[in-house]
Design a protein around this motif. Structure first.
Motif, PDB file in Angstrom:
ATOM      1  N   ASP A  47       0.866  -1.171   0.000  1.00 50.09           N
ATOM      2  CA  ASP A  47       0.000   0.000   0.000  1.00 50.09           C
ATOM      3  C   ASP A  47       0.903   1.221   0.000  1.00 50.09           C
ATOM      4  O   ASP A  47       1.992   1.196   0.586  1.00 50.09           O
ATOM      5  N   PRO A  48       0.499   2.307  -0.682  1.00 46.90           N
ATOM      6  CA  PRO A  48       1.342   3.509  -0.679  1.00 46.90           C
ATOM      7  C   PRO A  48       1.622   4.043   0.718  1.00 46.90           C
ATOM      8  O   PRO A  48       2.594   4.778   0.901  1.00 46.90           O
ATOM      9  N   ALA A  49       0.802   3.680   1.706  1.00 46.31           N
ATOM     10  CA  ALA A  49       1.006   4.188   3.058  1.00 46.31           C
ATOM     11  C   ALA A  49       1.723   3.188   3.962  1.00 46.31           C
ATOM     12  O   ALA A  49       1.786   3.382   5.166  1.00 46.31           O
ATOM     13  N   ILE A  50       2.270   2.117   3.397  1.00 44.55           N
ATOM     14  CA  ILE A  50       2.983   1.105   4.172  1.00 44.55           C
ATOM     15  C   ILE A  50       4.463   1.136   3.827  1.00 44.55           C
ATOM     16  O   ILE A  50       4.827   1.096   2.645  1.00 44.55           O
ATOM     17  N   VAL A  51       5.305   1.219   4.836  1.00 46.44           N
ATOM     18  CA  VAL A  51       6.746   1.128   4.627  1.00 46.44           C
ATOM     19  C   VAL A  51       7.090  -0.333   4.324  1.00 46.44           C
ATOM     20  O   VAL A  51       6.749  -1.232   5.087  1.00 46.44           O
ATOM     21  N   LEU A  52       7.760  -0.560   3.209  1.00 49.01           N
ATOM     22  CA  LEU A  52       7.980  -1.908   2.720  1.00 49.01           C
ATOM     23  C   LEU A  52       8.974  -2.687   3.575  1.00 49.01           C
ATOM     24  O   LEU A  52       9.997  -2.159   4.001  1.00 49.01           O
ATOM     25  N   VAL A  53       8.666  -3.967   3.793  1.00 49.22           N
ATOM     26  CA  VAL A  53       9.590  -4.917   4.419  1.00 49.22           C
ATOM     27  C   VAL A  53      10.208  -5.741   3.294  1.00 49.22           C
ATOM     28  O   VAL A  53       9.502  -6.347   2.492  1.00 49.22           O
ATOM     29  N   SER A  66       1.885  14.204   3.721  1.00 45.16           N
ATOM     30  CA  SER A  66       1.419  12.847   3.468  1.00 45.16           C
ATOM     31  C   SER A  66       2.002  11.898   4.506  1.00 45.16           C
ATOM     32  O   SER A  66       3.129  12.078   4.965  1.00 45.16           O
ATOM     33  N   ALA A  67       1.233  10.878   4.859  1.00 43.09           N
ATOM     34  CA  ALA A  67       1.600  10.001   5.964  1.00 43.09           C
ATOM     35  C   ALA A  67       1.847   8.577   5.507  1.00 43.09           C
ATOM     36  O   ALA A  67       1.262   8.104   4.534  1.00 43.09           O
ATOM     37  N   MET A  68       2.748   7.888   6.220  1.00 46.05           N
ATOM     38  CA  MET A  68       2.988   6.460   6.023  1.00 46.05           C
ATOM     39  C   MET A  68       3.022   5.791   7.396  1.00 46.05           C
ATOM     40  O   MET A  68       3.429   6.407   8.380  1.00 46.05           O
ATOM     41  N   LEU A  69       2.611   4.538   7.427  1.00 40.16           N
ATOM     42  CA  LEU A  69       2.624   3.761   8.667  1.00 40.16           C
ATOM     43  C   LEU A  69       3.783   2.771   8.611  1.00 40.16           C
ATOM     44  O   LEU A  69       3.888   1.975   7.672  1.00 40.16           O
ATOM     45  N   THR A  70       4.661   2.834   9.588  1.00 43.09           N
ATOM     46  CA  THR A  70       5.834   1.966   9.600  1.00 43.09           C
ATOM     47  C   THR A  70       5.727   0.921  10.699  1.00 43.09           C
ATOM     48  O   THR A  70       4.724   0.844  11.413  1.00 43.09           O
TER      49      THR A  70
END
Length: 475
Positions: free
Chosen positions: A73-79, A152-156
């Motif tokens: 998702d654009p708001a998810i920091v990738l693992v 803009s926000a992201m959830l990590t």
């Protein structure tokens, strides 16, 4: 604790400590193979575990981190990766620029309600994706919400996400007391409503400039969460304030659902004259695509223009995409059908232990990308991520990714095999097909228990089921 310049897994060189909490320590590091900066989370292993429990904890942490790595998702920091070294799991993630929401609050104080509501929508998007994949975040808090220059926000910190099966807290609860739902503090089963509560507490903190259950001691905070109601968030205004109070209900069943929260926040942000809306959100609306380093990016809504939503306004009921008779022929038995969770249907033959799982979800337009483009982007990303997971970790082996013809517009398959803990001769096998049709992504998983290690894969059954599901979608 490793010192500076520690080389992890012969590849990731730790440069500096970025932060530390109850769930572990986050390091800035360099991936020496790809020559890029990344973030590495050193997962904290609970004290007092026996060697067997420690190994079991590491096994579960690696499994859940790999599951979290499939979230897109654009708001998810990738693992990107997870490794086991020194008896500890280490999670490799994107290193994202920007400041955490808690630092912004400390520097600027209470934030405009319209801006806070927009941040809430971004975080909610990430949670929706996680919940659709059966995962809970478990640590939504201002420190884990990152803000870019345009707001803009992201959830990590999805590396400590846990499944919705009640087992995520077996070795202790991750999270911060002031942002953990009452049921988690009481060690009761968690669900999507638990993440809703944590999001409500985070947005309350942002709009009020202080946490809803702020106390001097952690024990007092926990007691307040369990026993007291928070003050009404006066700075939020009537509508947003009522929503936040509802999200912080003690009873999970009394909280608004994720779709209800989305509807309320969307209406609030779109309302003319929403406090703080024009000042904070107009620059974001003028931004196009902002790069966040290799592999991490997000799109912000552009002004004007029509977008292709795709063929599917919403995902169809997965239980309608395969008939019971078709499932029985594929599984060579009489299956029990059940909607295991929204967007997922399962056909189960208890003996000898076989499951056929069908999942479907529709992608929405995102900024200047139409629904089919978003689906293609996520399919391509998922294909690369699954290909990178090839290899063996502890008792689980994943095969290579192969293209599949005759299923949707594009499709891939991957086999995995996990040996049982007490023998190397047998285990559980999964053959997973992921496919894309217009703006819809589908997944078919053929799972078998007690499979000989000499013949772990059965991709033909998975592909046959996927072709039937794809055909049902084209009708």
């Amino acid at each position: 604790m490793p010192g500076d310049l520690y080389l992890l897994a012969g590849r990731y060189r730790l440069i500096e400590r970025l932060g530390q909490g109850g769930a572990g320590t986050v390091w800035r590091a360099i991936d020496e193979m790809l020559d890029r900066q990344i973030a590495v989370k050193q997962v904290r292993v609970p004290e007092g575990l026996s060697p067997h429990e420690r190994a079991e904890f590491a096994d579960r942490a690696i499994h859940e981190a790999r599951s979290a790595g499939r979230l897109r998702d654009p708001a998810i920091v990738l693992v990107h990766d997870v490794v086991l070294e020194g008896g500890q799991p280490w999670i490799i993630m994107d290193l994202v620029s920007g400041r955490s929401l808690d630092k912004v609050i400390k520097e600027q104080g209470p934030l405009p309600p319209g801006f806070v509501a927009a941040v809430g929508l971004r975080v909610l998007s990430a949670l929706e994706v996680a919940h659709a994949h059966g995962m809970l975040h478990q640590d939504v808090k201002p420190a884990n919400i990152l803000l870019d220059a345009d707001g803009s926000a992201m959830l990590t910190d999805f590396g400590i996400a846990a499944p919705m099966d009640g087992r995520g807290d077996r070795y202790g609860s991750a999270g911060s007391p002031g942002y953990m739902a009452p049921e988690r503090l009481n060690e009761q089963p968690s669900g999507p409503a638990s993440d809703v509560w944590s999001l409500g507490a985070s947005l309350y903190t942002a709009v009020e400039g202080r946490a809803p259950f702020e106390r001097e001691l952690p024990a007092a905070v926990a007691a307040a969460v369990l026993l007291h109601e928070p003050p009404f968030p006066a700075r939020a205004g009537r509508d947003l304030g009522r929503l936040l109070v509802a999200m912080l209900a003690k009873n999970p069943a009394a909280r608004p659902t994720v779709p209800q929260v989305r509807q309320a926040l969307t209406a609030y942000v779109a309302a003319p004259g929403a406090p703080g809306r024009r000042r904070w959100l107009l620059p974001a609306a003028l931004a196009a695509v902002v790069a966040l380093g290799a592999g991490g990016w997000y799109a912000v809504a552009a002004l004007g223009g029509r977008q292709d939503t795709g063929r599917f306004a919403k995902a169809p009921d997965p239980c309608t995409l395969l008939s019971d008779a078709q499932a029985a022929r594929l599984m060579k038995g009489t299956p029990e059908r059940s909607l295991t969770r929204p967007g997922e249907c399962q056909w189960l033959v208890r003996q000898p232990g076989r499951r056929l799982i069908v999942r479907a979800w529709a992608e929405r337009p995102d900024g200047d990308l139409g629904g089919p483009q978003v689906a293609l982007r996520r399919f391509t990303s998922e294909k690369a991520n699954r290909a990178a997971s090839k290899g063996t970790v502890l008792r689980e082996a994943r095969g290579s990714v192969a293209d599949v013809t005759g299923v949707g517009e594009s499709a891939i398959i991957q086999n995995s095999f996990k040996r049982f803990i007490n023998t190397n001769k047998s285990g559980a096998s999964d053959s997973t097909v992921l496919f894309r049709t217009s703006n819809l992504l589908g997944e078919v998983i053929w799972h078998r228990d007690d499979v000989p290690a000499t013949k772990p894969a059965d991709k033909e059954t998975a592909i046959a089921a996927a072709r039937l599901v794809s055909a049902a979608l084209s009708k």
